[in-house]
Write a protein that holds these residues in place. Structure first.
Motif, PDB file in Angstrom:
ATOM      1  N   UNK A 182       0.803  -1.223   0.006  1.00 46.23           N
ATOM      2  CA  UNK A 182       0.008  -0.016   0.058  1.00 46.23           C
ATOM      3  C   UNK A 182       0.991   1.142  -0.259  1.00 46.23           C
ATOM      4  N   UNK A 183       0.611   1.991  -1.172  1.00 44.55           N
ATOM      5  CA  UNK A 183       1.260   3.425  -0.968  1.00 44.55           C
ATOM      6  C   UNK A 183       0.789   4.225   0.199  1.00 44.55           C
ATOM      7  N   UNK A 184       1.447   5.215   0.609  1.00 42.61           N
ATOM      8  CA  UNK A 184       1.314   6.222   1.444  1.00 42.61           C
ATOM      9  C   UNK A 184       0.327   7.427   0.875  1.00 42.61           C
ATOM     10  N   UNK A 185       0.176   7.304  -0.400  1.00 42.46           N
ATOM     11  CA  UNK A 185      -0.578   8.294  -1.067  1.00 42.46           C
ATOM     12  C   UNK A 185      -2.146   8.113  -0.776  1.00 42.46           C
ATOM     13  N   UNK A 186      -2.883   9.115  -1.188  1.00 45.06           N
ATOM     14  CA  UNK A 186      -4.263   8.869  -1.169  1.00 45.06           C
ATOM     15  C   UNK A 186      -4.585   7.630  -2.047  1.00 45.06           C
ATOM     16  N   UNK A 187      -5.406   6.651  -1.712  1.00 48.14           N
ATOM     17  CA  UNK A 187      -5.702   5.283  -2.114  1.00 48.14           C
ATOM     18  C   UNK A 187      -5.999   5.290  -3.450  1.00 48.14           C
ATOM     19  N   UNK A 188      -6.681   6.154  -4.145  1.00 49.07           N
ATOM     20  CA  UNK A 188      -7.166   6.093  -5.569  1.00 49.07           C
ATOM     21  C   UNK A 188      -6.536   7.264  -6.415  1.00 49.07           C
ATOM     22  N   UNK A 189      -5.194   7.860  -5.623  1.00 49.86           N
ATOM     23  CA  UNK A 189      -4.610   8.926  -6.419  1.00 49.86           C
ATOM     24  C   UNK A 189      -5.655   9.982  -6.683  1.00 49.86           C
ATOM     25  N   UNK A 190      -5.623  10.620  -7.744  1.00 48.41           N
ATOM     26  CA  UNK A 190      -6.548  11.724  -8.123  1.00 48.41           C
ATOM     27  C   UNK A 190      -7.723  11.316  -9.096  1.00 48.41           C
ATOM     28  N   UNK A 191      -7.927  10.220  -9.284  1.00 48.00           N
ATOM     29  CA  UNK A 191      -8.914   9.818 -10.488  1.00 48.00           C
ATOM     30  C   UNK A 191      -9.425   8.521 -10.432  1.00 48.00           C
ATOM     31  N   UNK A 192      -9.410   7.769 -11.257  1.00 51.61           N
ATOM     32  CA  UNK A 192     -10.346   6.296 -11.222  1.00 51.61           C
ATOM     33  C   UNK A 192      -9.151   5.393 -11.042  1.00 51.61           C
ATOM     34  N   UNK A 193      -9.499   4.062 -10.684  1.00 53.66           N
ATOM     35  CA  UNK A 193      -8.582   3.126 -10.463  1.00 53.66           C
ATOM     36  C   UNK A 193      -8.238   2.348 -11.640  1.00 53.66           C
ATOM     37  N   UNK A 194      -7.079   1.556 -11.677  1.00 51.71           N
ATOM     38  CA  UNK A 194      -7.002   0.691 -12.894  1.00 51.71           C
ATOM     39  C   UNK A 194      -8.114  -0.432 -12.694  1.00 51.71           C
ATOM     40  N   UNK A 195      -8.319  -0.954 -14.039  1.00 52.89           N
ATOM     41  CA  UNK A 195      -9.492  -1.996 -14.241  1.00 52.89           C
ATOM     42  C   UNK A 195      -9.079  -2.722 -15.430  1.00 52.89           C
ATOM     43  N   UNK A 196      -9.424  -4.087 -15.471  1.00 53.19           N
ATOM     44  CA  UNK A 196      -9.335  -4.848 -16.381  1.00 53.19           C
ATOM     45  C   UNK A 196     -10.421  -4.645 -17.498  1.00 53.19           C
TER      46      UNK A 196
END
Length: 284
Positions: free
Chosen positions: A118-132
């Motif tokens: 787990x990064x110590x960034x905000x979990x989702x960064x600033x946008x959508x998460x990666x997805x298959x």
């Protein structure tokens, strides 16, 4: 090393409007490199997190910028307490702020998708998460459907909402005639529409249709009431009220993630009626 030299700073800033860079902070304990933070910045930003771990005033400033700052600060303190250094890596530079923002988000999503760390960034960064790609298609794609397959014989009012993907999806507010929100998909779906009063009384469902993506149904509400008012051009318009939830209503009607391929809007028309009982589609 606590900051860049003047010569390096000049090199990083040599292109006006392209002073941003992407960086990561690395934990090198246990003979392995483990990225624990990905960020963007300019100037000496890459050094500020380590400084903040031992400078309360700077820590408070960074906390206001990033709500996850305490996780990062604690990680830095643990590393330093064991006598190790924080490895700082510039991943890319000479970026505009917009390019840096997009790059940071992409890297965070890539890391979160493939790493168990787990990064110590905000979990989702600033946008959508990666997805298959299969999941993306399953969640946001649409299957062709004929209007004759809609699961009701009640009168439906279909309305154009071509910018639906950019609209707010909050459904908690019941909008009145003179209190519409053009940025909310519920408000946009329910009106105000120029319709005949007789039709307003008969409409039982309203569908929001994005004609720009194959007539995909993007919203649906069961009508619980309506009200009318006069617009700035003196025309009588009707807005509708609903106690239903859009996704549930779409599923009840069988139009969830469906595209009505045989629905046609007239030239310049933003509404169309669907009446399966009389096998009739009209703009009036």
């Amino acid at each position: 090393m606590k900051n860049f030299s003047d010569r390096v700073m000049s090199y990083l800033n040599m292109h006006k409007g392209k002073e941003f860079y992407i960086y990561c902070l690395v934990d090198s304990r246990n003979n392995k490199d483990e990225i624990f933070y990905i960020g963007k910045g300019k100037g000496n930003r890459v050094f500020n997190h380590e400084k903040a771990a031992f400078n309360k005033k700077l820590e408070l400033i960074l906390e206001n910028e990033d709500k996850a700052e305490d996780l990062k600060i604690n990680r830095i303190r643990d590393i330093k307490a064991e006598g190790f250094q924080i490895k700082k890596v510039i991943i890319n530079y000479w970026l505009s702020e917009r390019e840096a923002f997009a790059s940071e988000n992409t890297l965070i999503n890539l890391f979160n998708f493939f790493s168990d760390i787990n990064l110590t960034n905000k979990v989702n960064g600033h946008g959508v998460r990666g997805i298959e790609v299969s999941d993306l298609e399953r969640q946001f794609g649409s299957v062709p459907l004929s209007i004759n397959e809609i699961q009701t014989n009640k009168l439906i009012l279909a309305v154009k909402i071509t910018d639906s993907l950019q609209l707010d999806k909050d459904e908690t507010y019941d909008y009145s005639f003179y209190d519409r929100d053009d940025q909310n998909i519920k408000s946009r779906t329910l009106g105000n529409w120029v319709v005949a009063k007789d039709n307003a009384e008969k409409v039982k469902y309203i569908l929001g249709i994005n004609t720009g993506i194959d007539n995909t149904v993007v919203s649906a509400y069961e009508v619980s009431g309506f009200e009318s008012g006069i617009d700035e051009k003196g025309r009588r318009r009707f807005c509708f009220h609903s106690k239903s939830q859009s996704e549930n209503t779409m599923k009840v009607l069988g139009v969830y993630q469906r595209a009505l391929y045989d629905l046609k809007f007239g030239n310049g028309q933003s509404i169309v009626y669907i009446n399966k009982h009389s096998n009739h589609i009209s703009n009036t």
